[in-house]
Design a protein around this motif. Structure first.
Motif, PDB file in Angstrom:
ATOM      1  N   GLU A  23     -23.043  52.305  28.357  1.00  0.00           N
ATOM      2  CA  GLU A  23     -21.669  51.824  28.597  1.00  0.00           C
ATOM      3  C   GLU A  23     -21.113  50.898  27.523  1.00  0.00           C
ATOM      4  O   GLU A  23     -19.957  51.010  27.123  1.00  0.00           O
ATOM      5  CB  GLU A  23     -21.591  51.103  29.953  1.00  0.00           C
ATOM      6  CG  GLU A  23     -21.580  52.053  31.126  1.00  0.00           C
ATOM      7  CD  GLU A  23     -21.548  51.313  32.461  1.00  0.00           C
ATOM      8  OE1 GLU A  23     -21.409  50.064  32.493  1.00  0.00           O
ATOM      9  OE2 GLU A  23     -21.679  51.992  33.493  1.00  0.00           O
ATOM     10  N   ALA A  25     -19.252  47.587  26.420  1.00  0.00           N
ATOM     11  CA  ALA A  25     -18.255  46.768  27.144  1.00  0.00           C
ATOM     12  C   ALA A  25     -18.956  45.694  27.970  1.00  0.00           C
ATOM     13  O   ALA A  25     -18.653  45.495  29.145  1.00  0.00           O
ATOM     14  CB  ALA A  25     -17.381  47.670  28.028  1.00  0.00           C
ATOM     15  N   TRP A  26     -19.892  45.015  27.345  1.00  0.00           N
ATOM     16  CA  TRP A  26     -20.816  44.146  28.082  1.00  0.00           C
ATOM     17  C   TRP A  26     -20.126  42.941  28.717  1.00  0.00           C
ATOM     18  O   TRP A  26     -20.634  42.385  29.678  1.00  0.00           O
ATOM     19  CB  TRP A  26     -21.943  43.665  27.172  1.00  0.00           C
ATOM     20  CG  TRP A  26     -21.518  42.611  26.189  1.00  0.00           C
ATOM     21  CD1 TRP A  26     -20.803  42.811  25.049  1.00  0.00           C
ATOM     22  CD2 TRP A  26     -21.776  41.210  26.281  1.00  0.00           C
ATOM     23  NE1 TRP A  26     -20.588  41.624  24.413  1.00  0.00           N
ATOM     24  CE2 TRP A  26     -21.182  40.616  25.145  1.00  0.00           C
ATOM     25  CE3 TRP A  26     -22.452  40.384  27.185  1.00  0.00           C
ATOM     26  CZ2 TRP A  26     -21.239  39.239  24.898  1.00  0.00           C
ATOM     27  CZ3 TRP A  26     -22.506  39.020  26.944  1.00  0.00           C
ATOM     28  CH2 TRP A  26     -21.901  38.463  25.809  1.00  0.00           C
ATOM     29  N   GLU A  28     -16.541  42.997  29.397  1.00  0.00           N
ATOM     30  CA  GLU A  28     -15.147  43.381  29.699  1.00  0.00           C
ATOM     31  C   GLU A  28     -14.881  43.481  31.196  1.00  0.00           C
ATOM     32  O   GLU A  28     -15.780  43.777  31.974  1.00  0.00           O
ATOM     33  CB  GLU A  28     -14.837  44.735  29.042  1.00  0.00           C
ATOM     34  CG  GLU A  28     -14.629  44.596  27.547  1.00  0.00           C
ATOM     35  CD  GLU A  28     -14.251  45.912  26.877  1.00  0.00           C
ATOM     36  OE1 GLU A  28     -13.433  46.661  27.436  1.00  0.00           O
ATOM     37  OE2 GLU A  28     -14.802  46.162  25.791  1.00  0.00           O
ATOM     38  N   ASP A  29     -13.638  43.277  31.554  1.00  0.00           N
ATOM     39  CA  ASP A  29     -13.163  43.448  32.940  1.00  0.00           C
ATOM     40  C   ASP A  29     -13.996  42.685  33.961  1.00  0.00           C
ATOM     41  O   ASP A  29     -14.297  43.191  35.050  1.00  0.00           O
ATOM     42  CB  ASP A  29     -13.100  44.942  33.305  1.00  0.00           C
ATOM     43  CG  ASP A  29     -12.118  45.704  32.410  1.00  0.00           C
ATOM     44  OD1 ASP A  29     -11.142  45.075  31.941  1.00  0.00           O
ATOM     45  OD2 ASP A  29     -12.344  46.898  32.160  1.00  0.00           O
ATOM     46  N   HIS A  63     -24.714  45.706  23.711  1.00  0.00           N
ATOM     47  CA  HIS A  63     -23.356  45.178  23.893  1.00  0.00           C
ATOM     48  C   HIS A  63     -22.282  46.256  23.690  1.00  0.00           C
ATOM     49  O   HIS A  63     -21.249  46.229  24.335  1.00  0.00           O
ATOM     50  CB  HIS A  63     -23.100  44.006  22.945  1.00  0.00           C
ATOM     51  CG  HIS A  63     -23.798  42.753  23.395  1.00  0.00           C
ATOM     52  ND1 HIS A  63     -23.569  41.522  22.834  1.00  0.00           N
ATOM     53  CD2 HIS A  63     -24.727  42.543  24.365  1.00  0.00           C
ATOM     54  CE1 HIS A  63     -24.323  40.606  23.438  1.00  0.00           C
ATOM     55  NE2 HIS A  63     -25.033  41.210  24.365  1.00  0.00           N
ATOM     56  N   VAL A  64     -22.574  47.163  22.754  1.00  0.00           N
ATOM     57  CA  VAL A  64     -21.622  48.265  22.531  1.00  0.00           C
ATOM     58  C   VAL A  64     -22.249  49.592  22.963  1.00  0.00           C
ATOM     59  O   VAL A  64     -21.578  50.458  23.520  1.00  0.00           O
ATOM     60  CB  VAL A  64     -21.184  48.323  21.050  1.00  0.00           C
ATOM     61  CG1 VAL A  64     -20.314  49.551  20.789  1.00  0.00           C
ATOM     62  CG2 VAL A  64     -20.421  47.048  20.666  1.00  0.00           C
ATOM     63  N   ASP A  67     -20.720  53.129  23.895  1.00  0.00           N
ATOM     64  CA  ASP A  67     -19.340  52.872  24.314  1.00  0.00           C
ATOM     65  C   ASP A  67     -18.828  53.894  25.332  1.00  0.00           C
ATOM     66  O   ASP A  67     -17.654  54.278  25.333  1.00  0.00           O
ATOM     67  CB  ASP A  67     -18.401  52.818  23.097  1.00  0.00           C
ATOM     68  CG  ASP A  67     -17.114  52.064  23.434  1.00  0.00           C
ATOM     69  OD1 ASP A  67     -17.162  51.174  24.296  1.00  0.00           O
ATOM     70  OD2 ASP A  67     -16.059  52.392  22.853  1.00  0.00           O
ATOM     71  N   TYR A  69     -18.189  53.350  28.268  1.00  0.00           N
ATOM     72  CA  TYR A  69     -17.158  52.703  29.088  1.00  0.00           C
ATOM     73  C   TYR A  69     -15.761  53.176  28.673  1.00  0.00           C
ATOM     74  O   TYR A  69     -14.892  53.374  29.509  1.00  0.00           O
ATOM     75  CB  TYR A  69     -17.270  51.185  28.939  1.00  0.00           C
ATOM     76  CG  TYR A  69     -16.490  50.401  29.979  1.00  0.00           C
ATOM     77  CD1 TYR A  69     -16.971  50.247  31.269  1.00  0.00           C
ATOM     78  CD2 TYR A  69     -15.271  49.786  29.661  1.00  0.00           C
ATOM     79  CE1 TYR A  69     -16.273  49.520  32.231  1.00  0.00           C
ATOM     80  CE2 TYR A  69     -14.560  49.060  30.613  1.00  0.00           C
ATOM     81  CZ  TYR A  69     -15.070  48.927  31.895  1.00  0.00           C
ATOM     82  OH  TYR A  69     -14.372  48.199  32.835  1.00  0.00           O
ATOM     83  N   HIS A  70     -15.592  53.347  27.360  1.00  0.00           N
ATOM     84  CA  HIS A  70     -14.270  53.780  26.884  1.00  0.00           C
ATOM     85  C   HIS A  70     -14.203  55.278  26.552  1.00  0.00           C
ATOM     86  O   HIS A  70     -13.134  55.787  26.247  1.00  0.00           O
ATOM     87  CB  HIS A  70     -13.863  52.966  25.651  1.00  0.00           C
ATOM     88  CG  HIS A  70     -13.765  51.491  25.949  1.00  0.00           C
ATOM     89  ND1 HIS A  70     -14.653  50.567  25.451  1.00  0.00           N
ATOM     90  CD2 HIS A  70     -12.901  50.798  26.729  1.00  0.00           C
ATOM     91  CE1 HIS A  70     -14.334  49.356  25.895  1.00  0.00           C
ATOM     92  NE2 HIS A  70     -13.281  49.466  26.677  1.00  0.00           N
ATOM     93  N   ARG A  95     -21.263  44.328  36.817  1.00  0.00           N
ATOM     94  CA  ARG A  95     -19.818  44.645  36.876  1.00  0.00           C
ATOM     95  C   ARG A  95     -19.294  44.353  38.287  1.00  0.00           C
ATOM     96  O   ARG A  95     -18.121  44.113  38.479  1.00  0.00           O
ATOM     97  CB  ARG A  95     -19.557  46.130  36.570  1.00  0.00           C
ATOM     98  CG  ARG A  95     -19.774  46.506  35.130  1.00  0.00           C
ATOM     99  CD  ARG A  95     -19.059  47.779  34.730  1.00  0.00           C
ATOM    100  NE  ARG A  95     -19.576  48.205  33.432  1.00  0.00           N
ATOM    101  CZ  ARG A  95     -19.220  47.659  32.266  1.00  0.00           C
ATOM    102  NH1 ARG A  95     -18.343  46.692  32.236  1.00  0.00           N
ATOM    103  NH2 ARG A  95     -19.761  48.076  31.141  1.00  0.00           N
TER     104      ARG A  95
END
Ligand code: BG6
Length: 479
Positions: A23, A25-26, A28-29, A63-64, A67, A69-70, A95
């Protein structure tokens, strides 16, 4: 009479990943840091470091990651193109509950998995979900000492109930803790840390501490199973064990007997989850070693009532053990007492390649538990080269998977093993768990990112992508 050469229509062909390995986006949101967010990159023979917090000057590959997640929409489109019937991933606990001990969940995190599961279902792909795959909240480690504290049982159950309620009409197949039995190898810090937030080697009695920690997890797992069935009686909830069958080095009776004893280490936690009680051999071992594992009065009942519906397992390799060499083996890609097997080759990371071992594993587990099985990880970590024209010819991966699928078919079609599905690991390239490398790739889909975090994150179909598509299309007939 024609002998069937296909797996049943409803067989769940797919692929597997874990939230923290794809994922990114460690933070994010509203996501909180998890145990893997403070894990640096290592390499074969170089341990990943566990830092006290996220520190400047260190590279944290998760951490990335890929990716996802995106990119998940694009990635799921590719899974659908291969014909996936299911996709195994995990929910990142952080999350949903960023610190782990909150009363209320983080809506943005819940929404992400709603969107992800909807996207899968749009293509008829069933989500298969692990509740905890090496990604517990880091705050719980700092504040409570990880799973040493029994309060973690309540936090985990609150988290599990929250997600099972939320996704009760979207997810049928669940698993509680990924490779819970990794921790049996308490001498190697990464395993205890990733499974339960505890570095056993720092404890006064590492082995006893490990059993206490795992007891808390077994209780939590059983409670999650029980509550899951109340939420939706159609749920299929499994355990997930790392299954590395141990062969005796020779037919010497001492080697044979030692392999039986050593296998107890492999079976133990699955035995509790699939049979609802601790096996007799462990009571004897605790007695011999003078261990006192604290259990509450109601625990026996909880374990009995929280028996899993199926046994999920990962299979990558077998190992060989030899009596008299009990203290050998390096604990990471070997087990105590393990010695080389002259009959099977090894990967570049030292993992023994043994397709027949998969049929053996399926027979062992089915005979022991008489429950449906699910191969939720299998695969070949290797370095891939992108040719000038952008193609990736990963024939070595095709050869590995083909040989394993052949043996898997024998287990189902010749031995009568009840097998739910097959989800090869890292169906899209992701960060390696043991080494933190990107170059140890498993995917049918290549992700342009390297060990240092360079790359465009562009996705490419490898040769194995087209191979697996045919396998699925033909129900495993064309390999
Ligand atoms: C299993 C884990 O141990 O093996 C995965 O469940 C892991 O998280 C996989 O990635 C392969 O191991 P590695 O170290 O090659 O990534």
């Amino acid at each position: 009479m024609r002998i069937e050469n296909k797996l049943p229509e409803d067989f769940l062909w797919g692929g597997a990943v874990a939230a923290h390995q794809v994922e990114g986006a460690w933070n994010e949101d509203g996501k909180g840091p998890s145990v893997v967010d403070v894990l640096t990159a290592g390499a074969h023979g170089v341990d990943r470091k566990i830092t006290e917090e996220v520190k400047d000057g260190f590279y944290y590959p998760n951490h990335v990651a890929s990716d996802f997640y995106h990119h998940y929409k694009e990635d799921i489109r590719l899974f659908a193109e291969m014909g996936f019937k299911c996709f195994r991933t995990s929910i990142a606990w952080t999350r949903i509950f960023p610190k782990g001990d909150e009363q209320e969940p983080n809506e943005a995190g819940l929404q992400f998995y709603d969107d992800l599961f909807d996207e899968l279902l749009k293509y008829g792909i069933q989500p298969v979900v692990t509740l905890s795959h090496f990604e517990m909240p880091f705050y719980l480690v700092k504040q409570y000492g990880g799973w040493k504290d029994r309060k973690l049982v309540d936090f985990f159950v609150r988290y599990s109930v929250t997600v099972m309620e939320r996704y009760k009409d979207k997810v049928k197949y669940w698993m509680t803790f990924n490779e819970i039995n990794n921790q049996k190898n308490y001498r190697y810090p990464l395993f205890g840390y990733s499974c339960s937030g505890v570095i056993f080697t720092e404890e006064e009695n590492p082995e006893e501490c490990m059993y206490q920690v795992v007891h808390h997890q077994l209780v939590a797992s059983a409670l999650a199973v029980k509550k899951g069935h109340e939420i939706n009686p159609d749920f299929q909830i499994g355990c997930m064990i790392a299954f590395v069958p141990l062969y005796p080095f020779s037919c010497r009776p001492e080697d044979m007997m030692y392999s039986v004893e050593a296998m107890h280490d492999r079976y133990l936690f699955g035995d509790v989850q699939a049979r609802g009680k601790y096996p007799s051999y462990i009571h004897k071992e605790w007695e011999r070693k003078g261990f006192h594992i604290h259990m509450e009065k109601e625990d026996e009942k909880i374990l009995r009532e929280g028996v899993v519906d199926y046994v999920g397992f990962s299979y990558y390799m077998t190992n060989v053990v030899e009596a008299g060499k009990e203290e050998e083996g390096n604990g990471l890609d070997g087990f105590l007492g393990s010695v080389g097997n002259p009959f099977v080759p090894k990967s570049d990371w030292g993992w023994q390649i043994d397709p027949v071992g998969l049929r053996y594993a399926l027979n062992l587990l089915y005979e022991r538990y008489q429950k449906p099985l699910f191969i939720v990880e299998n695969g070949f970590g290797a370095i891939d080269k992108v040719n000038g024209d952008g193609t990736i010819e990963d024939d070595y991966r095709i050869a590995y998977l083909k040989a394993h699928v052949e043996e898997m078919k024998k287990a189902v079609l010749l031995d009568g093993v009840d097998l739910i599905g097959y989800t090869p690991w890292g169906c899209i390239d992701c960060v390696s768990f043991t080494t933190g490398e990107m170059k140890k790739r498993y995917g049918f889909i290549y992700v342009d990112r390297d060990n240092e975090g360079n790359g465009t994150l562009e996705r490419r179909r490898k040769k194995s992508f087209f191979w697996y598509k045919k396998v699925i299309e033909s129900g495993g007939e064309i390999l």
